[in-house]
Design a protein around this motif. Structure first.
Motif, mmCIF file in Angstrom:
data_model
loop_
_atom_site.group_PDB
_atom_site.id
_atom_site.type_symbol
_atom_site.label_atom_id
_atom_site.label_comp_id
_atom_site.label_asym_id
_atom_site.label_seq_id
_atom_site.Cartn_x
_atom_site.Cartn_y
_atom_site.Cartn_z
ATOM 1 N N GLU A 93 2.474 1.122 0.573
ATOM 2 C CA GLU A 93 2.781 -0.199 0.022
ATOM 3 C C GLU A 93 3.919 -0.877 0.772
ATOM 4 O O GLU A 93 4.352 -1.975 0.403
ATOM 5 N N ASP A 95 5.696 -1.224 5.019
ATOM 6 C CA ASP A 95 5.451 -0.984 6.441
ATOM 7 C C ASP A 95 6.544 -0.127 7.065
ATOM 8 O O ASP A 95 6.293 0.679 7.956
ATOM 9 N N HIS A 247 -2.289 5.326 6.674
ATOM 10 C CA HIS A 247 -2.328 4.107 5.860
ATOM 11 C C HIS A 247 -2.696 2.953 6.789
ATOM 12 O O HIS A 247 -1.828 2.342 7.418
ATOM 13 N N ASP A 248 -3.977 2.653 6.861
ATOM 14 C CA ASP A 248 -4.462 1.742 7.896
ATOM 15 C C ASP A 248 -4.163 0.270 7.642
ATOM 16 O O ASP A 248 -4.424 -0.575 8.505
ATOM 17 N N LYS A 249 -3.599 -0.080 6.494
ATOM 18 C CA LYS A 249 -3.298 -1.481 6.216
ATOM 19 C C LYS A 249 -1.866 -1.866 6.579
ATOM 20 O O LYS A 249 -1.477 -3.032 6.435
#
Length: 289
Positions: A93, A95, A247-249
């Motif tokens: 959640e 970066d 976490h690909d987002k």
């Protein structure tokens, strides 16, 4: 000159004029097209999960604009306790993280949720309390002071929010084999450092805090530093990016740039000087590796 010749010359002149005008028009259009600015690059949002101490001290107000200007990135800081920040990282959640609980941070790295962990800076934890120091702990070692506060049933205000500061406090109680809640004057705010200091000042209680937040709010607090300087009170901050392979987002490019920014020479110089003019001493010290 014959009429036919005059007509021919006039026709040629007209053609030359039209060609010249056409050429000028094309050149002007081309020139205008060249003068058109290139489309602005897309500004991406970078979610920074960090501690309340970096927010409350004012450090982020200095560093974030610097980073945004050089990276074409819009930083969205979320200031919470370190435990919450680490949980955000675990869930993908955020970066990038800027936190201060080394043991818990390492767990996130070991799980593969975080990568590129770098040491950034340090300051220290201090124990503050009322100027009249009713428990008489001034100048004691931190363990001795905590034991005295517990024995005397002194008012102790805890963040109680799983932050880096709260974790440090609990480590001290644990090392003394004490359960702080057994002291009926022990209270948890569940809030950040700034608000917890205000509660401690209002209730004239004792509280452990990072030095930076205390100095930044000292003028509004009726609290004094009573215990400081113990090696166990060292407060180290790390920056790390969330693993894009897990976490690909996440915005991995921006996160990596932020890590590099925090440890570069220019930023470290700003950290070293931050607070000196206003408070007479730095609030943080550079500490890269």
């Amino acid at each position: 000159m014959k009429l036919k010749q005059i007509f021919s010359l006039s026709l040629i002149a007209m053609l030359i004029f039209m060609m010249t005008a056409c050429s000028n028009s094309t050149d002007e259009t081309s020139s205008k097209q060249e003068e058109q600015p290139k489309a602005a690059e897309e500004v991406k949002d970078l979610i920074l999960a960090t501690t309340t101490s970096t927010q409350d001290s004012g450090l982020l107000d200095v560093l974030i604009p610097m980073f945004e200007e050089e990276s074409n990135t819009n930083v969205q800081p979320i200031a919470v306790g370190t435990g919450q920040a680490l949980e955000m990282g675990k869930k993908g959640e955020a970066d990038v993280l800027l936190v201060h609980a080394p043991d818990s941070e390492q767990e996130l790295v070991d799980s593969g949720d975080a990568i590129n962990r770098k040491r950034v800076m340090y300051n220290d934890f201090i124990l503050v309390g009322p100027a009249n120091d009713p428990a008489g702990i001034k100048g004691m070692e931190v363990g001795e002071a905590f034991q005295k506060l517990f024995n005397d049933g002194a008012v102790f205000i805890s963040r109680g929010d799983d932050s880096g500061t709260h974790k440090k406090e609990l480590d001290i109680w644990k090392s003394l084999e004490l359960t702080p809640g057994d002291n009926t004057s022990y209270a948890e705010t569940g809030q950040g450092m700034g608000n917890t200091l205000l509660v401690a000042a209002e209730k004239q209680g004792y509280v452990i805090t990072d030095r930076a937040t205390y100095l930044a709010q000292k003028e509004s607090l009726d609290l004094e530093i009573l215990v400081e300087g113990d090696e166990d009170l060292l407060n180290i901050y790390h920056v790390m990016q969330i693993n894009p392979e897990k976490h690909d987002k996440v915005f991995s490019e921006g996160a990596e740039k932020f890590v590099d920014f925090m440890i570069n020479e220019e930023t470290q110089k700003v950290i070293e000087e931050f607070g000196q003019e206003e408070y007479g001493e730095p609030l943080f010290f550079p500490y890269t590796e």
